[in-house]
Design an enzyme around this catalytic site. Structure first.
Site, PDB file in Angstrom:
ATOM      1  CD  GLU A  17      14.178 -14.465  39.516  1.00 40.21           C
ATOM      2  OE1 GLU A  17      14.511 -13.669  38.601  1.00 40.21           O
ATOM      3  OE2 GLU A  17      14.407 -14.249  40.714  1.00 40.21           O
ATOM      4  NE  ARG A 101      18.218 -22.895  42.045  1.00 45.29           N
ATOM      5  CZ  ARG A 101      17.860 -21.660  41.694  1.00 45.29           C
ATOM      6  NH1 ARG A 101      18.408 -21.099  40.614  1.00 45.29           N
ATOM      7  NH2 ARG A 101      16.972 -20.979  42.398  1.00 45.29           N
ATOM      8  CG  ASN A 103      19.507 -17.520  41.289  1.00 43.60           C
ATOM      9  OD1 ASN A 103      18.535 -18.162  40.888  1.00 43.60           O
ATOM     10  ND2 ASN A 103      19.383 -16.454  42.053  1.00 43.60           N
ATOM     11  CG  ASN A 149      18.621 -12.886  43.039  1.00 42.17           C
ATOM     12  OD1 ASN A 149      18.306 -13.045  41.853  1.00 42.17           O
ATOM     13  ND2 ASN A 149      18.102 -13.622  44.008  1.00 42.17           N
ATOM     14  CG  ASP A 199      14.617 -12.065  43.398  1.00 39.32           C
ATOM     15  OD1 ASP A 199      15.433 -12.430  42.532  1.00 39.32           O
ATOM     16  OD2 ASP A 199      13.775 -12.850  43.875  1.00 39.32           O
TER      17      ASP A 199
END
Length: 291
Positions: A17, A101, A103, A149, A199
């Site tokens: 990522e 969490r 991202n 995202n 994404d």
């Protein structure tokens, strides 16, 4: 597979990522979120380096103006110096026991980090979207997010993009570059018909948004008006994020994942988890830095 697509390095990342081109090192850097580790690759020398973290997740990455990187480790933002492997805390965005969490996130040209959290179990809308100022001040903007995202800003910092991957939509917002206020939320791209999962994303010098479609095996370029301009089909099921890099910012780097692929499919997908690159016929912008 596009003829100009190439494999930079095949690290078989579980969840590769957030690729970033670093102008200071002239190298590409990216994460493997769930291992968790930060990686770099020097295309001039072929050297690959790995920096491992003692956290559950390394979910976000940004350049720090004073040197090194901002890394999202679980729910904490830390400054990381790859030369010394030292971490220094910046701020805890959410409590460690929130079930979330950090991202995806990106900086704007005022040095602010726009970043979201997600349900660590990828099921419930526990996540929120934040603006983190260079001072470390955290501003919660809105919640009800499953997986944040596609965070990116337009070249003039007047439009911000973000998605909730599990709701299959990318939104655009008007962004006031002076006070950092978001308004006029609207749907920019809707994947709900084919269940494509938007994404990671980046914006090129023309203001077009490039989006990696997780579980969709492609990268899509959208005009600022939201029109599909180009589709790059990939030999992997799960591309995860994109960035422009190289000396002329003309190379599109693409991270990928082996996560969430059935074993029988993965056995026939040797490039899953690789870092890919393509000469995309567009130019990127210098990556904004935090601070």
């Amino acid at each position: 597979m596009p003829s100009s697509l190439r494999v930079v390095i095949n690290t078989r990342d579980q969840l590769g990522e957030t690729p970033l081109w670093c102008p200071r090192t002239q190298m590409i850097w990216w994460l493997d979120i769930e291992r968790p580790r930060l990686q770099s690759f020097d295309e001039r020398s072929g050297r690959h380096e790995v920096h491992r973290f003692a956290s559950s997740f390394a979910g976000s990455l940004a350049l720090h103006r004073a040197g090194g990187f901002v890394v999202g480790l679980d729910n904490s933002l830390q400054r990381f110096d790859p030369e010394t492997s030292r971490l220094a805390p910046i701020v805890d965005v959410e409590p460690a026991d929130a079930g979330t969490r950090l991202n995806d996130g990106r900086c704007d040209r005022r040095g602010r980090l726009w970043i979201g959290t997600m349900d660590a179990a990828i099921e419930k809308p526990l996540g929120s979207f934040y603006r983190v100022d260079p001072s470390g001040a955290v501003h919660r903007l809105f919640g009800d997010i499953i997986v944040t995202n596609s965070v990116a800003t337009s070249p003039d910092d007047r439009t911000l993009y973000m998605s909730d991957t599990r709701r299959f939509k990318i939104w655009a917002f008007d962004l006031d570059p002076d006070d950092g206020v978001l308004s006029n939320r609207r749907v920019f791209a809707d994947y709900s018909q084919d269940k494509g999962r938007p994404d990671g994303a980046c914006v090129d010098s023309d203001g077009c948004l490039w989006n990696a479609v997780f579980a969709g095996g492609r990268v899509i370029r959208y005009t600022p008006a939201g029109k599909v301009d180009r589709v790059i089909e990939l030999p992997v099921t799960n591309p995860t994020c994109v960035c422009f890099g190289g000396a002329d910012l003309g190379t599109l780097y693409i991270t990928t994942a082996t996560k969430m692929i059935a074993p029988e499919v993965l056995a026939n997908e040797p490039l899953a988890g690789a870092l890919l690159a393509i000469e995309a016929g567009a130019k990127g912008l210098p990556e904004p830095m935090f601070g």
